[in-house]
Structures are given as structure tokens and as C-alpha cells.
Motif scaffolding. Structure first.
Motif, PDB file in Angstrom:
ATOM      1  N   GLY A 173       6.491   2.809 -13.829  1.00  0.00           N
ATOM      2  CA  GLY A 173       7.820   1.897 -13.748  1.00  0.00           C
ATOM      3  C   GLY A 173       6.584   0.381 -12.599  1.00  0.00           C
ATOM      4  N   LEU A 174       5.252   0.371 -12.415  1.00  0.00           N
ATOM      5  CA  LEU A 174       4.060  -0.409 -12.296  1.00  0.00           C
ATOM      6  C   LEU A 174       3.909  -1.401 -12.659  1.00  0.00           C
ATOM      7  CD1 LEU A 174       1.650   2.420 -10.516  1.00  0.00           C
ATOM      8  CD2 LEU A 174       4.081   1.480  -9.480  1.00  0.00           C
ATOM      9  N   ASP A 175       4.490  -2.191 -13.753  1.00  0.00           N
ATOM     10  CA  ASP A 175       4.541  -3.534 -14.636  1.00  0.00           C
ATOM     11  C   ASP A 175       2.811  -3.734 -14.463  1.00  0.00           C
ATOM     12  OD1 ASP A 175       5.291  -5.823 -15.690  1.00  0.00           O
ATOM     13  OD2 ASP A 175       5.408  -6.769 -13.983  1.00  0.00           O
ATOM     14  N   PRO A 176       2.334  -3.337 -15.183  1.00  0.00           N
ATOM     15  CA  PRO A 176       0.420  -3.292 -15.634  1.00  0.00           C
ATOM     16  C   PRO A 176       0.167  -4.599 -15.708  1.00  0.00           C
ATOM     17  CG  PRO A 176       1.110  -1.757 -16.422  1.00  0.00           C
ATOM     18  CD  PRO A 176       2.274  -2.060 -15.582  1.00  0.00           C
ATOM     19  N   VAL A 177      -0.585  -5.574 -15.319  1.00  0.00           N
ATOM     20  CA  VAL A 177      -0.961  -6.848 -15.728  1.00  0.00           C
ATOM     21  C   VAL A 177      -2.520  -6.276 -16.659  1.00  0.00           C
ATOM     22  CG1 VAL A 177       0.413  -7.905 -14.733  1.00  0.00           C
ATOM     23  CG2 VAL A 177      -1.722  -7.736 -13.757  1.00  0.00           C
ATOM     24  N   PHE A 178      -2.287  -7.631 -17.313  1.00  0.00           N
ATOM     25  CA  PHE A 178      -3.816  -7.584 -18.033  1.00  0.00           C
ATOM     26  C   PHE A 178      -4.682  -6.047 -18.588  1.00  0.00           C
ATOM     27  CE2 PHE A 178      -9.016  -7.543 -17.343  1.00  0.00           C
ATOM     28  CZ  PHE A 178      -9.271  -8.503 -17.957  1.00  0.00           C
ATOM     29  N   ALA A 179      -4.413  -6.093 -19.818  1.00  0.00           N
ATOM     30  CA  ALA A 179      -4.349  -4.880 -20.624  1.00  0.00           C
ATOM     31  C   ALA A 179      -5.743  -4.783 -20.804  1.00  0.00           C
ATOM     32  CB  ALA A 179      -3.511  -5.035 -22.005  1.00  0.00           C
ATOM     33  N   ALA A 186       0.335   4.788 -17.887  1.00  0.00           N
ATOM     34  CA  ALA A 186       0.707   5.857 -16.693  1.00  0.00           C
ATOM     35  C   ALA A 186       1.260   4.494 -16.019  1.00  0.00           C
ATOM     36  CB  ALA A 186      -0.723   6.853 -16.393  1.00  0.00           C
ATOM     37  N   ALA A 187       0.414   3.356 -15.049  1.00  0.00           N
ATOM     38  CA  ALA A 187       1.025   2.397 -15.112  1.00  0.00           C
ATOM     39  C   ALA A 187       2.273   2.664 -15.408  1.00  0.00           C
ATOM     40  CB  ALA A 187       0.348   1.736 -14.387  1.00  0.00           C
ATOM     41  N   GLU A 188       2.059   1.854 -16.366  1.00  0.00           N
ATOM     42  CA  GLU A 188       4.286   1.611 -17.468  1.00  0.00           C
ATOM     43  C   GLU A 188       4.938   3.031 -17.371  1.00  0.00           C
ATOM     44  OE1 GLU A 188       3.260  -1.541 -21.068  1.00  0.00           O
ATOM     45  OE2 GLU A 188       3.120   0.284 -21.737  1.00  0.00           O
ATOM     46  N   ALA A 189       4.314   4.199 -17.457  1.00  0.00           N
ATOM     47  CA  ALA A 189       5.416   5.251 -17.563  1.00  0.00           C
ATOM     48  C   ALA A 189       6.087   5.776 -15.754  1.00  0.00           C
ATOM     49  CB  ALA A 189       4.758   6.589 -17.572  1.00  0.00           C
ATOM     50  N   ASP A 225       0.853  -1.524  -0.313  1.00  0.00           N
ATOM     51  CA  ASP A 225       0.226  -0.163   0.233  1.00  0.00           C
ATOM     52  C   ASP A 225       0.978   1.681  -0.078  1.00  0.00           C
ATOM     53  OD1 ASP A 225      -2.709   1.154  -0.466  1.00  0.00           O
ATOM     54  OD2 ASP A 225      -2.639   1.617   2.172  1.00  0.00           O
ATOM     55  N   ALA A 226       1.757   1.368   0.877  1.00  0.00           N
ATOM     56  CA  ALA A 226       2.945   2.604   1.052  1.00  0.00           C
ATOM     57  C   ALA A 226       3.487   2.688  -0.639  1.00  0.00           C
ATOM     58  CB  ALA A 226       3.778   2.444   2.216  1.00  0.00           C
ATOM     59  N   ALA A 227       3.855   1.786  -1.082  1.00  0.00           N
ATOM     60  CA  ALA A 227       4.564   1.971  -2.869  1.00  0.00           C
ATOM     61  C   ALA A 227       3.801   2.237  -3.675  1.00  0.00           C
ATOM     62  CB  ALA A 227       5.081   1.001  -3.267  1.00  0.00           C
ATOM     63  N   LEU A 228       2.076   2.362  -3.071  1.00  0.00           N
ATOM     64  CA  LEU A 228       1.009   2.258  -4.185  1.00  0.00           C
ATOM     65  C   LEU A 228       0.294   4.085  -4.155  1.00  0.00           C
ATOM     66  CD1 LEU A 228      -0.866  -0.865  -5.571  1.00  0.00           C
ATOM     67  CD2 LEU A 228       1.374   0.101  -6.704  1.00  0.00           C
ATOM     68  N   ALA A 229       0.466   4.125  -2.312  1.00  0.00           N
ATOM     69  CA  ALA A 229       0.229   5.615  -2.279  1.00  0.00           C
ATOM     70  C   ALA A 229       0.273   6.368  -3.133  1.00  0.00           C
ATOM     71  CB  ALA A 229       0.210   5.517  -0.749  1.00  0.00           C
ATOM     72  N   PRO A 230       1.528   6.971  -3.779  1.00  0.00           N
ATOM     73  CA  PRO A 230       1.261   7.926  -4.551  1.00  0.00           C
ATOM     74  C   PRO A 230       0.096   7.634  -5.740  1.00  0.00           C
ATOM     75  CG  PRO A 230       3.894   7.276  -4.154  1.00  0.00           C
ATOM     76  CD  PRO A 230       2.316   6.101  -3.238  1.00  0.00           C
ATOM     77  N   HIS A 231       0.146   6.967  -6.281  1.00  0.00           N
ATOM     78  CA  HIS A 231      -0.957   7.191  -7.699  1.00  0.00           C
ATOM     79  C   HIS A 231      -2.217   6.450  -7.113  1.00  0.00           C
ATOM     80  CE1 HIS A 231       3.226   6.159  -9.318  1.00  0.00           C
ATOM     81  NE2 HIS A 231       3.398   5.544  -8.410  1.00  0.00           N
ATOM     82  N   ALA A 232      -3.111   6.227  -5.922  1.00  0.00           N
ATOM     83  CA  ALA A 232      -3.901   6.099  -5.288  1.00  0.00           C
ATOM     84  C   ALA A 232      -5.392   7.306  -6.014  1.00  0.00           C
ATOM     85  CB  ALA A 232      -3.679   5.683  -4.099  1.00  0.00           C
ATOM     86  N   ASP A 233      -4.295   8.169  -6.461  1.00  0.00           N
ATOM     87  CA  ASP A 233      -5.607   9.374  -6.390  1.00  0.00           C
ATOM     88  C   ASP A 233      -6.207   9.381  -7.883  1.00  0.00           C
ATOM     89  OD1 ASP A 233      -5.279   9.807  -4.121  1.00  0.00           O
ATOM     90  OD2 ASP A 233      -4.363  12.478  -3.763  1.00  0.00           O
ATOM     91  N   THR A 234      -5.203   9.015  -8.553  1.00  0.00           N
ATOM     92  CA  THR A 234      -5.163   8.730 -10.440  1.00  0.00           C
ATOM     93  C   THR A 234      -6.370   7.365 -10.336  1.00  0.00           C
ATOM     94  OG1 THR A 234      -2.811   8.094 -10.720  1.00  0.00           O
ATOM     95  CG2 THR A 234      -3.672  10.490 -11.154  1.00  0.00           C
ATOM     96  N   ALA A 235      -6.137   6.330  -9.554  1.00  0.00           N
ATOM     97  CA  ALA A 235      -6.859   5.020  -9.899  1.00  0.00           C
ATOM     98  C   ALA A 235      -8.086   5.337 -10.059  1.00  0.00           C
ATOM     99  CB  ALA A 235      -6.169   4.045  -8.617  1.00  0.00           C
TER     100      ALA A 235
END
Length: 138
Positions: free
Chosen positions: A63-69, A58-61, A30-40
Motif C-alpha cells: 500500500g505504498l503507492d510507488p511511482v516511476f515504474a 512489493a511496494a503496491e502490495a 521515515d517511521a512509516a517506511l521503516a518496516p520496508h527499509a530492509d527490503t529496499a
């Protein structure tokens, strides 16, 4: 304001609306993803980690390694959170076409995330479901 709970009414009133955005699922502490939570689009916390649904690029940019396009289809009818069988019918319809889906319920609408390359097939299947339940499309 409560939503519709009658299954026949929900199916007949189903209006699948595609979202033009390509999404992906990411997970981590959760702490690592917190900076992105507002745009989720969605945030869900499980014991193993937090999941965010973010715009794929945005997730790729970040560096979050998104899955399931995937693409989101909003089932544009105000369904009750207590409706019985609506999402089961939607999922079964998509499964019959060999389309996996990840459902998410919001207060006003249900949504399904489908593989982006199956969006057209999913929309056709959901419109056919609505037509057989009484809805007419242009």
C-alpha cells in the motif's frame, strides 16, 4: 580498494547490465517506511521525507503507492566515487535519446534507473557509448 577515475577508461570499460526486477520509488515519513527499509534497494533521507527504491509489486502490495515504474541498469565497471564526468556522460547519452534517468552511486558501481518501457533503448545507447569509447560487445 579504489575505483577507476579516468573517464576514458570508464567509458571504454562500461558494461551496462540490466536488472530483471521492476522497481518503484516511494516516499513518506521515515517511521512509516521503516518496516520496508530492509527490503529496499536504496534508502535516502531528505528534509521532506524518506525515499525507498523497492520492487514495484512489493511496494503496491504494502500500500505504498510507488511511482516511476523503472528498471535498474548497473554500469558494471568499478568507478571511483571521485570520478569526474562519468555519470554526466551517461546521463547526456540517455538524454540525447529522450530517456530520463535517475542515477545512484554505490561503492563499486554506478546505477541508472530508467523507465521500464525504455530499457532496451537505454541499453542500446549505453552500449553504443562504450563502443565509441573502445569496447566491443558480442
Amino acid at each position: 580498494m579504489t575505483g577507476i577515475s579516468d573517464l576514458s577508461t570508464l567509458l571504454a570499460g562500461l558494461r551496462p547490465e540490466p536488472d530483471p526486477v521492476r522497481y518503484g520509488f516511494v516516499t513518506g515519513p521515515d517511521a512509516a517506511l521503516a518496516p520496508h527499509a530492509d527490503t529496499a534497494l536504496m534508502r535516502f533521507v531528505e528534509a521532506e521525507g524518506t525515499t525507498l527504491i523497492l520492487p514495484f509489486e512489493a511496494a503496491e502490495a504494502a500500500g505504498l503507492d510507488p511511482v516511476f515504474a523503472c528498471r535498474r541498469i548497473t554500469l558494471a565497471i568499478h568507478s571511483s566515487l571521485e570520478a569526474v564526468g562519468f555519470m554526466a556522460q551517461v546521463a547526456a547519452t540517455l538524454a540525447a535519446e529522450g530517456i530520463g534517468c535517475n542515477p545512484v552511486a554505490g561503492y563499486f558501481h554506478d546505477h541508472v534507473f530508467v523507465p521500464e518501457d525504455r530499457l532496451g533503448d537505454a541499453l542500446a545507447a549505453l552500449k553504443a557509448l562504450a563502443r565509441t569509447s573502445g569496447r566491443e560487445f558480442d
